[in-house]
Design a protein around this motif. Structure first.
Motif, PDB file in Angstrom:
ATOM      1  N   GLN A  81       0.820  -1.206   0.000  1.00 29.09           N
ATOM      2  CA  GLN A  81       0.000   0.000   0.000  1.00 29.09           C
ATOM      3  C   GLN A  81       0.861   1.266   0.000  1.00 29.09           C
ATOM      4  OE1 GLN A  81      -3.295   0.246   2.642  1.00 29.09           O
ATOM      5  NE2 GLN A  81      -4.306  -1.522   1.739  1.00 29.09           N
ATOM      6  N   SER A  82       1.981   1.212   0.692  1.00 30.11           N
ATOM      7  CA  SER A  82       2.878   2.371   0.706  1.00 30.11           C
ATOM      8  C   SER A  82       3.470   2.615  -0.674  1.00 30.11           C
ATOM      9  CB  SER A  82       3.996   2.149   1.727  1.00 30.11           C
ATOM     10  OG  SER A  82       3.474   2.034   3.028  1.00 30.11           O
ATOM     11  N   VAL A  83       3.927   1.551  -1.319  1.00 30.35           N
ATOM     12  CA  VAL A  83       4.496   1.672  -2.665  1.00 30.35           C
ATOM     13  C   VAL A  83       3.443   2.175  -3.642  1.00 30.35           C
ATOM     14  CG1 VAL A  83       5.434   0.343  -4.600  1.00 30.35           C
ATOM     15  CG2 VAL A  83       6.305  -0.031  -2.285  1.00 30.35           C
ATOM     16  N   ALA A  84       2.238   1.639  -3.550  1.00 32.32           N
ATOM     17  CA  ALA A  84       1.164   2.038  -4.461  1.00 32.32           C
ATOM     18  C   ALA A  84       0.872   3.529  -4.363  1.00 32.32           C
ATOM     19  CB  ALA A  84      -0.096   1.226  -4.161  1.00 32.32           C
ATOM     20  N   ALA A  85       1.014   4.089  -3.168  1.00 32.84           N
ATOM     21  CA  ALA A  85       0.726   5.512  -2.971  1.00 32.84           C
ATOM     22  C   ALA A  85       1.759   6.400  -3.659  1.00 32.84           C
ATOM     23  CB  ALA A  85       0.675   5.831  -1.479  1.00 32.84           C
ATOM     24  N   LEU A  86       2.960   5.861  -3.920  1.00 34.90           N
ATOM     25  CA  LEU A  86       4.038   6.678  -4.464  1.00 34.90           C
ATOM     26  C   LEU A  86       4.288   6.453  -5.947  1.00 34.90           C
ATOM     27  CD1 LEU A  86       6.634   6.388  -1.552  1.00 34.90           C
ATOM     28  CD2 LEU A  86       4.939   8.190  -1.950  1.00 34.90           C
ATOM     29  N   LEU A  87       3.963   5.273  -6.460  1.00 32.78           N
ATOM     30  CA  LEU A  87       4.170   5.010  -7.880  1.00 32.78           C
ATOM     31  C   LEU A  87       3.179   5.813  -8.720  1.00 32.78           C
ATOM     32  CD1 LEU A  87       4.712   1.139  -8.017  1.00 32.78           C
ATOM     33  CD2 LEU A  87       6.432   2.910  -8.410  1.00 32.78           C
ATOM     34  N   ASP A  88       3.633   6.256  -9.884  1.00 36.36           N
ATOM     35  CA  ASP A  88       2.767   6.992 -10.809  1.00 36.36           C
ATOM     36  C   ASP A  88       1.709   6.052 -11.375  1.00 36.36           C
ATOM     37  OD1 ASP A  88       2.047   9.284 -12.421  1.00 36.36           O
ATOM     38  OD2 ASP A  88       2.943   8.230 -14.120  1.00 36.36           O
ATOM     39  N   GLY A  89       0.450   6.505 -11.435  1.00 33.28           N
ATOM     40  CA  GLY A  89      -0.625   5.696 -11.998  1.00 33.28           C
ATOM     41  C   GLY A  89      -1.288   4.820 -10.953  1.00 33.28           C
ATOM     42  N   ASP A  90      -2.238   4.024 -11.415  1.00 36.28           N
ATOM     43  CA  ASP A  90      -2.997   3.185 -10.483  1.00 36.28           C
ATOM     44  C   ASP A  90      -2.985   1.716 -10.876  1.00 36.28           C
ATOM     45  OD1 ASP A  90      -4.548   3.333 -12.758  1.00 36.28           O
ATOM     46  OD2 ASP A  90      -6.269   4.291 -11.792  1.00 36.28           O
ATOM     47  N   SER A  91      -1.981   1.296 -11.649  1.00 40.21           N
ATOM     48  CA  SER A  91      -1.857  -0.123 -11.997  1.00 40.21           C
ATOM     49  C   SER A  91      -1.431  -0.924 -10.772  1.00 40.21           C
ATOM     50  CB  SER A  91      -0.825  -0.311 -13.111  1.00 40.21           C
ATOM     51  OG  SER A  91      -1.304   0.188 -14.330  1.00 40.21           O
ATOM     52  N   PRO A  92      -1.679  -2.225 -10.771  1.00 40.23           N
ATOM     53  CA  PRO A  92      -1.246  -3.057  -9.646  1.00 40.23           C
ATOM     54  C   PRO A  92       0.262  -2.979  -9.427  1.00 40.23           C
ATOM     55  CG  PRO A  92      -2.785  -4.267 -11.041  1.00 40.23           C
ATOM     56  CD  PRO A  92      -2.471  -2.999 -11.767  1.00 40.23           C
ATOM     57  N   VAL A  93       0.664  -3.113  -8.173  1.00 39.74           N
ATOM     58  CA  VAL A  93       2.081  -3.095  -7.810  1.00 39.74           C
ATOM     59  C   VAL A  93       2.688  -4.470  -8.055  1.00 39.74           C
ATOM     60  CG1 VAL A  93       3.719  -2.818  -5.908  1.00 39.74           C
ATOM     61  CG2 VAL A  93       1.742  -1.289  -6.088  1.00 39.74           C
ATOM     62  N   CYS A  94       3.842  -4.484  -8.723  1.00 42.83           N
ATOM     63  CA  CYS A  94       4.588  -5.715  -8.967  1.00 42.83           C
ATOM     64  C   CYS A  94       5.956  -5.599  -8.304  1.00 42.83           C
ATOM     65  CB  CYS A  94       4.763  -5.958 -10.472  1.00 42.83           C
ATOM     66  SG  CYS A  94       3.220  -5.993 -11.414  1.00 42.83           S
ATOM     67  N   HIS A  95       6.565  -6.740  -8.025  1.00 43.34           N
ATOM     68  CA  HIS A  95       7.893  -6.779  -7.411  1.00 43.34           C
ATOM     69  C   HIS A  95       8.908  -7.099  -8.496  1.00 43.34           C
ATOM     70  CE1 HIS A  95      11.153  -9.208  -5.428  1.00 43.34           C
ATOM     71  NE2 HIS A  95      11.105  -8.213  -4.552  1.00 43.34           N
ATOM     72  N   PHE A  96       9.848  -6.172  -8.748  1.00 43.20           N
ATOM     73  CA  PHE A  96      10.880  -6.418  -9.757  1.00 43.20           C
ATOM     74  C   PHE A  96      11.948  -7.344  -9.176  1.00 43.20           C
ATOM     75  CE2 PHE A  96      14.565  -4.306 -12.278  1.00 43.20           C
ATOM     76  CZ  PHE A  96      14.662  -5.429 -13.089  1.00 43.20           C
ATOM     77  N   PHE A 222      10.225  -2.079  -6.872  1.00 44.87           N
ATOM     78  CA  PHE A 222       8.839  -2.298  -7.285  1.00 44.87           C
ATOM     79  C   PHE A 222       8.545  -1.597  -8.602  1.00 44.87           C
ATOM     80  CE2 PHE A 222       9.011  -2.787  -2.715  1.00 44.87           C
ATOM     81  CZ  PHE A 222       8.267  -3.939  -2.495  1.00 44.87           C
ATOM     82  N   ASN A 223       7.578  -2.144  -9.321  1.00 42.38           N
ATOM     83  CA  ASN A 223       7.208  -1.657 -10.642  1.00 42.38           C
ATOM     84  C   ASN A 223       5.695  -1.683 -10.784  1.00 42.38           C
ATOM     85  OD1 ASN A 223       7.763  -0.989 -13.480  1.00 42.38           O
ATOM     86  ND2 ASN A 223       7.029  -3.046 -13.944  1.00 42.38           N
ATOM     87  N   SER A 224       5.143  -0.708 -11.515  1.00 39.00           N
ATOM     88  CA  SER A 224       3.724  -0.762 -11.876  1.00 39.00           C
ATOM     89  C   SER A 224       3.523  -1.759 -13.011  1.00 39.00           C
ATOM     90  CB  SER A 224       3.232   0.616 -12.330  1.00 39.00           C
ATOM     91  OG  SER A 224       3.267   1.542 -11.281  1.00 39.00           O
ATOM     92  N   GLN A 225       2.463  -2.499 -12.958  1.00 35.58           N
ATOM     93  CA  GLN A 225       2.217  -3.503 -13.992  1.00 35.58           C
ATOM     94  C   GLN A 225       2.133  -2.876 -15.383  1.00 35.58           C
ATOM     95  OE1 GLN A 225      -1.552  -5.619 -13.980  1.00 35.58           O
ATOM     96  NE2 GLN A 225      -0.533  -7.552 -14.483  1.00 35.58           N
ATOM     97  N   SER A 226       1.747  -1.616 -15.444  1.00 34.10           N
ATOM     98  CA  SER A 226       1.620  -0.928 -16.730  1.00 34.10           C
ATOM     99  C   SER A 226       2.969  -0.555 -17.337  1.00 34.10           C
ATOM    100  CB  SER A 226       0.770   0.333 -16.568  1.00 34.10           C
ATOM    101  OG  SER A 226       1.316   1.175 -15.562  1.00 34.10           O
ATOM    102  N   ASN A 227       4.053  -0.710 -16.570  1.00 34.06           N
ATOM    103  CA  ASN A 227       5.384  -0.309 -17.021  1.00 34.06           C
ATOM    104  C   ASN A 227       6.089  -1.511 -17.652  1.00 34.06           C
ATOM    105  OD1 ASN A 227       7.643   1.279 -17.436  1.00 34.06           O
ATOM    106  ND2 ASN A 227       8.410   1.031 -15.347  1.00 34.06           N
TER     107      ASN A 227
END
Length: 286
Positions: A81-96, A222-227
């Motif tokens: 949830q913390s990562v999601a708040a900082l990544l650009d966009g609203d795609s699901p959070v993925c772990h690189f 972490f990476n956004s799924q859209s990236n």
């Protein structure tokens, strides 16, 4: 912890980083550090990377977050949830990937000035605003043992060209020097359990550990799924994280890291020479 306040998000967007004290409890941090020291897979899969002076930094890097204690940390509700708040966009959070950084007393090497996206550009990720790293300190990180240094606001420079510095990848020193004339240098001293969230284009470095105390940390990226990444053979970066409750770190049975998909040094695209690195000036004085 349900995420960050509006002010914390503004601070991250302005500065390129956000320090969160006591992100992990003392019990959680002690458990993570114990496993880091004792897990045989962590030792056998560690890589040595030389800095320009020949000092070594050891790291173990793996991709898919599993059912081990580190997987529970990266999959925890508070982390996702913390990562999601900082990544650009609203795609699901993925772990690189995650990596255990092991800077031993007296011998732990430096990391030259770089941006994480200076590495990940070679993986051909498209959008740096959809990538970030989270460092959780397992031991105290101080000026004396080589804590992370950042150039505040430098993520707004965009990607800086990178070349080789020893076995590492370093940012163009001309741009680093210009950034240091323009922006504030910050030493990010951390206590065990503190977390530092930072943007993929934030310029950062750490000095060699010349003290008599170790500096160990876990860094999860972490990476956004859209990236999309067009030069990355692992798959975790596009798979939404399966969240677990925060209490999993202490209360759930944890598997060994022997099941993790560790990176082999020879397979890292960031360490392969593409030719253009030779045109980049990287500091040569160590």
């Amino acid at each position: 912890m349900n995420s960050f306040t509006k002010q914390q998000i503004q601070d991250y967007n302005r500065d390129g980083y956000l320090l969160v004290p006591e992100f992990c409890s003392r019990k959680e941090t002690d458990t993570l550090y114990r496993v880091a020291i004792e897990d045989e897979a962590m030792r056998t899969n560690a890589m040595d990377l030389n800095d320009q002076s020949g000092k070594k930094t050891r790291l173990s890097l793996w991709f898919k977050p599993g059912n081990d204690v580190f997987g529970y940390l990266t999959r925890s509700r508070k982390m996702v949830q913390s990562v999601a708040a900082l990544l650009d966009g609203d795609s699901p959070v993925c772990h690189f990937h995650s990596k255990l950084m092991q800077k031993e007393p007296k011998v732990g090497g430096a990391w030259e000035w770089h941006q994480d996206y200076g590495y990940w550009y070679k993986n051909q990720f498209m959008f740096p605003d959809q990538l970030l790293s989270v460092m959780v300190a397992l031991t105290p990180a101080t000026k004396e043992n080589g804590c992370l240094q950042v150039i505040k606001g430098s993520h707004k420079l965009g990607r800086v060209n990178h070349g080789f510095a020893g076995e590492q990848v370093g940012a163009d020193q001309v741009m680093v020097d210009n950034a240091l004339k323009t922006m504030e240098l910050v030493y990010c001293e951390l206590q065990p359990g503190d977390a530092l969230f930072f943007h993929s284009n934030l310029l950062h470095r750490s000095a060699a550990n010349l003290s008599d105390k170790p500096r160990w940390s876990i860094i999860s990226c972490f990476n956004s799924q859209s990236n999309l990444a067009y030069n990355e053979t692992s798959t975790a970066w596009k798979e939404p994280i399966e969240q677990v409750p925060d209490e999993a770190i202490l209360e759930w049975e944890a598997a060994s890291l022997s099941e993790a998909d560790f990176l082999k040094k020879e397979n890292d695209p960031a360490l392969k020479n593409t030719g253009w690195e030779a045109d980049v000036q990287v500091r040569k004085d160590g």
